[in-house]
Design a protein around this motif. Structure first.
Motif, PDB file in Angstrom:
ATOM      1  N   THR A  51      -4.430  -1.899  -3.002  1.00  0.00           N
ATOM      2  CA  THR A  51      -3.727  -1.217  -4.092  1.00  0.00           C
ATOM      3  C   THR A  51      -4.378  -1.542  -5.436  1.00  0.00           C
ATOM      4  O   THR A  51      -4.518  -0.677  -6.300  1.00  0.00           O
ATOM      5  N   GLN A  93       2.188   3.353  -3.867  1.00  0.00           N
ATOM      6  CA  GLN A  93       2.744   2.660  -2.701  1.00  0.00           C
ATOM      7  C   GLN A  93       4.270   2.721  -2.726  1.00  0.00           C
ATOM      8  O   GLN A  93       4.896   2.964  -1.712  1.00  0.00           O
ATOM      9  N   ASP A 183      -1.793   5.998  -1.282  1.00  0.00           N
ATOM     10  CA  ASP A 183      -1.483   4.599  -0.988  1.00  0.00           C
ATOM     11  C   ASP A 183      -0.324   4.500  -0.001  1.00  0.00           C
ATOM     12  O   ASP A 183       0.832   4.687  -0.373  1.00  0.00           O
TER      13      ASP A 183
END
Ligand SMILES: Nc1ncnc2c1ncn2[C@@H]1O[C@H](COP(=O)(O)OP(=O)(O)OP(=O)(O)O)[C@@H](O)[C@H]1O
Ligand SMILES: [Mg+2]
Lengths: 264, 347
Positions: A51, A93, A183
């Motif tokens: 990330t 994410q 992500d």
């Protein structure tokens, strides 16, 4: 766009990226080269720095060293919105939808870059609605393509988690970017939502879009991937085709306890 | 496919027409001077409120400086007209000065967040009221300015109450229109989006800083226009009119009317003016000033705790949620033809 005189062979080129937070070295001299039109699978155990690498590429954080270029143009150290304007889109994410906008408006936001957003127009309400309605239809078509048209006027909170994930992905693609970073799009999805997402990514990839995918579900990612980069504690330990990477000793060691990457 | 964006606009034209009709008949229905003064004041406060709503509700800027921008509008009109200038020129000067100041000040301070920004805007407000109070040569100092000239078009002067009401409410309708247009435009949608997720807006290439600055300027300019109308209505002003108690009034207005609701400012203005005119005099028994600021302070605190987006918005969103729950229950119950009474009560 004027074509650069040097032949560009990477859509996204990451070179020597190093980043530490305090004393915590999160990325060490990471290279990654993503070919145009490919789906590039970025893997690594939890905390490997995946990330963080996305955040560096998309301009949300600044690397300590290294360069990032998009189709040959250097975007190192540029701010997120500038990088976005150069044609990079991403998802997060932890899902980032606009909660107070409808689903269609969420997608419409991605088309804003191509709209005349001038303040005088906005205040007077002149000449805007025709363009807006046209763009709205485009947003609607995007939703329709992935079976979400029925939710166009719903609020994101009315959708299932899987559908919300899809909306975020559609929003990223609707801006007609050159490269998209995803992500962990499948995280938290049930089996059928996962299968649906797989088909969606397959279709988007078939449209010749360059995609970088972070995903913990190995089968999911390997089945889509053309190229793979493996990070472990901030270092690239392997890269190549899915077949090459899956039999790489270092990779197998990084995923210790699992017989092979394919079973992870 | 019919775009919901289009539908939204259409619906509003309807409400719009109604609003114009209401404004047109207001002074006719309420013939006496006192009622007309109340109506006029509601219109003025609603304009002040829209300016604050835009910066706070739309822009997410905790703006303690709004009263100062209203003061700038008022003093520009006062100074220009008492020096022989046209009132419209006075308003224009107010717009320019407020706009430029908002831009120049906003450029550095809008980088700050929440409380720091509140303190910075408060400092701007203090600086402005100090200038108004102590630059005696220009502003008349604590004595203020008298003899402010009312607006006129050709030979027609907006001097009696009904024509002032039309003037002020006319400006209010324009301000509401701007606000509605902003909300349902590319720009307005970006503001909503920025408040929801600035990560996502950045990733879509949207420039927060520029947008925040724009809304700060627009909100401040609308405040200045209100101030200019205020001054020409009063015909005499002093700097303490634009001090802290005044700011609290506008905050209460926005707190009651709602930070974002499109008609929140007029609603909040009605509430504040009615409190000020009818409720507080009764409670305070002749000592309205100090009592009012306490009461308004208490209202502000209570609303901010229980309905941080404002009372109207809270009521609207709660109702919407209840309706949604009720509908969901009903859909859920449909298959069984006999619904137990207890279930219905629960819904
Ligand atoms: N902003 C930050 N400040 C300090 N440390 C950070 C920051 N962002 C990430 N880290 C640290 O960097 C390391 C890598 O984090 P990162 O989120 O990039 O990992 P990841 O590979 O995406 O992991 P996961 O698979 O769990 O999402 C972690 O140890 C994390 O605590
Ligand atoms: Mg991660």
């Amino acid at each position: 766009m004027s074509a650069p005189s040097v032949l560009v062979d990477a859509a996204l080129e990451v070179h020597g990226i190093t980043k530490s937070f305090g004393g915590n070295h999160v990325l060490r001299n990471v290279d990654m080269s993503v070919s145009p039109g490919s789906l590039h699978f970025l893997i690594g155990p939890n905390g490997a720095g995946k990330t963080t690498l996305f955040n560096v590429i998309s301009g949300f954080i600044r690397a300590d060293a290294g360069t990032v270029s998009l189709f040959g143009s250097d975007v190192t150290g540029e701010r997120a919105r500038k990088v976005a304007r150069q044609g990079l889109a991403r998802t997060f994410q932890n899902l980032q939808l606009f909660a107070s906008l409808t689903v269609a408006e969420n997608v419409l936001m991605a088309l804003h870059g191509q709209m005349k957003g001038g303040l005088p127009r906005a205040m007077t309400g002149l000449f805007v609605s025709r363009e807006e309605n046209r763009e709205y239809e485009r947003a609607y078509e995007w939703l329709d393509r992935f079976g979400l048209a029925k939710y166009a006027s719903s609020m994101p909170s009315d959708l299932s988690y899987g559908d919300r994930r899809l909306v975020e992905i559609i929003r990223a693609f609707a801006s007609q970017p050159k490269v998209v970073l995803l992500d962990e799009p499948a995280a938290g999805l049930g089996l059928s939502a996962r299968a649906n997402l797989f088909d969606v990514l397959k279709e988007l990839h078939a449209g010749n879009m360059t995609i970088v995918l972070i995903e913990h579900d190995m089968k999911f990612g390997m089945a889509l991937a053309d190229e793979v980069t493996v990070l472990d504690v901030g270092t690239r330990i392997a890269h190549g085709t899915p077949a090459q990477v899956q039999k790489d000793d270092a990779v197998i060691a990084a995923y210790l306890g699992k017989r092979s990457v394919a079973d992870a | 496919m019919k775009s919901p964006l289009m539908t939204k606009r259409r619906n509003q034209h309807f409400i719009w027409l109604g609003a114009v009709v209401v404004v047109a008949v207001l002074p006719l229905v309420f013939g006496d001077g006192y009622s007309q003064t109340v109506i006029l004041t509601i219109g003025l406060y609603a304009i002040f409120g829209i300016g604050l709503q835009l910066t706070m509700g739309t822009g997410g800027i905790l703006n303690m400086g709004h009263a100062a921008f209203i003061g700038i509008g008022a003093y520009s009109s006062a100074i220009v007209t008492t020096k022989g200038g046209n009132p419209w020129v006075g308003m224009l000067v107010g717009i320019v000065v407020a706009g430029v100041l908002a831009f120049v000040v906003g450029l550095p301070i809008l980088r700050l967040r929440s409380l720091y920004l509140a303190i910075a805007t408060l400092c701007v407000a203090l600086a402005v009221t100090n200038v108004l109070g102590f630059w005696t040569a220009l502003t008349g100092g604590q004595n203020g300015v008298t003899g402010i000239v009312p607006f006129s078009i050709g030979d027609f002067s907006f001097i009696d109450l009904p024509s002032q009401i039309y003037l002020i409410w006319g400006f209010l309708l324009v301000a509401v229109l701007i606000r509605i247009n902003l909300r349902y435009s590319v720009v307005g949608r970006e503001f909503e989006a920025i408040k929801d997720s600035d990560l996502a807006t950045s990733s879509l290439g949207i420039n927060h800083g520029a947008r925040r600055l724009q809304i700060f300027v627009i909100g401040s300019v609308i405040g200045a226009v209100g101030g200019s109308l205020y001054a020409t209505y009063l015909s005499a002003i002093t700097p303490d009119l634009f001090g802290f108690p005044f700011l609290i009034q506008i905050f209460v207005l926005v707190a009651l009317g709602g930070m974002v609701s499109l008609w929140g400012a007029p609603i909040g203005a009605i509430a504040v003016v009615c409190l000020h005119e009818f409720v507080i005099p009764v409670i305070s028994g002749g000592n309205a000033g100090p009592v009012e600021i306490v009461i308004f302070g208490v209202i502000l605190v209570i609303v901010m705790i229980f309905a941080p987006n404002g009372l109207t918005d809270q009521v609207v969103s709660t109702t919407r949620r209840l309706v949604k729950i009720a509908r969901r229950r009903r859909n859920h119950d449909e298959p069984s033809s006999v619904t137990p009474a207890s279930k219905k009560v629960a819904a």
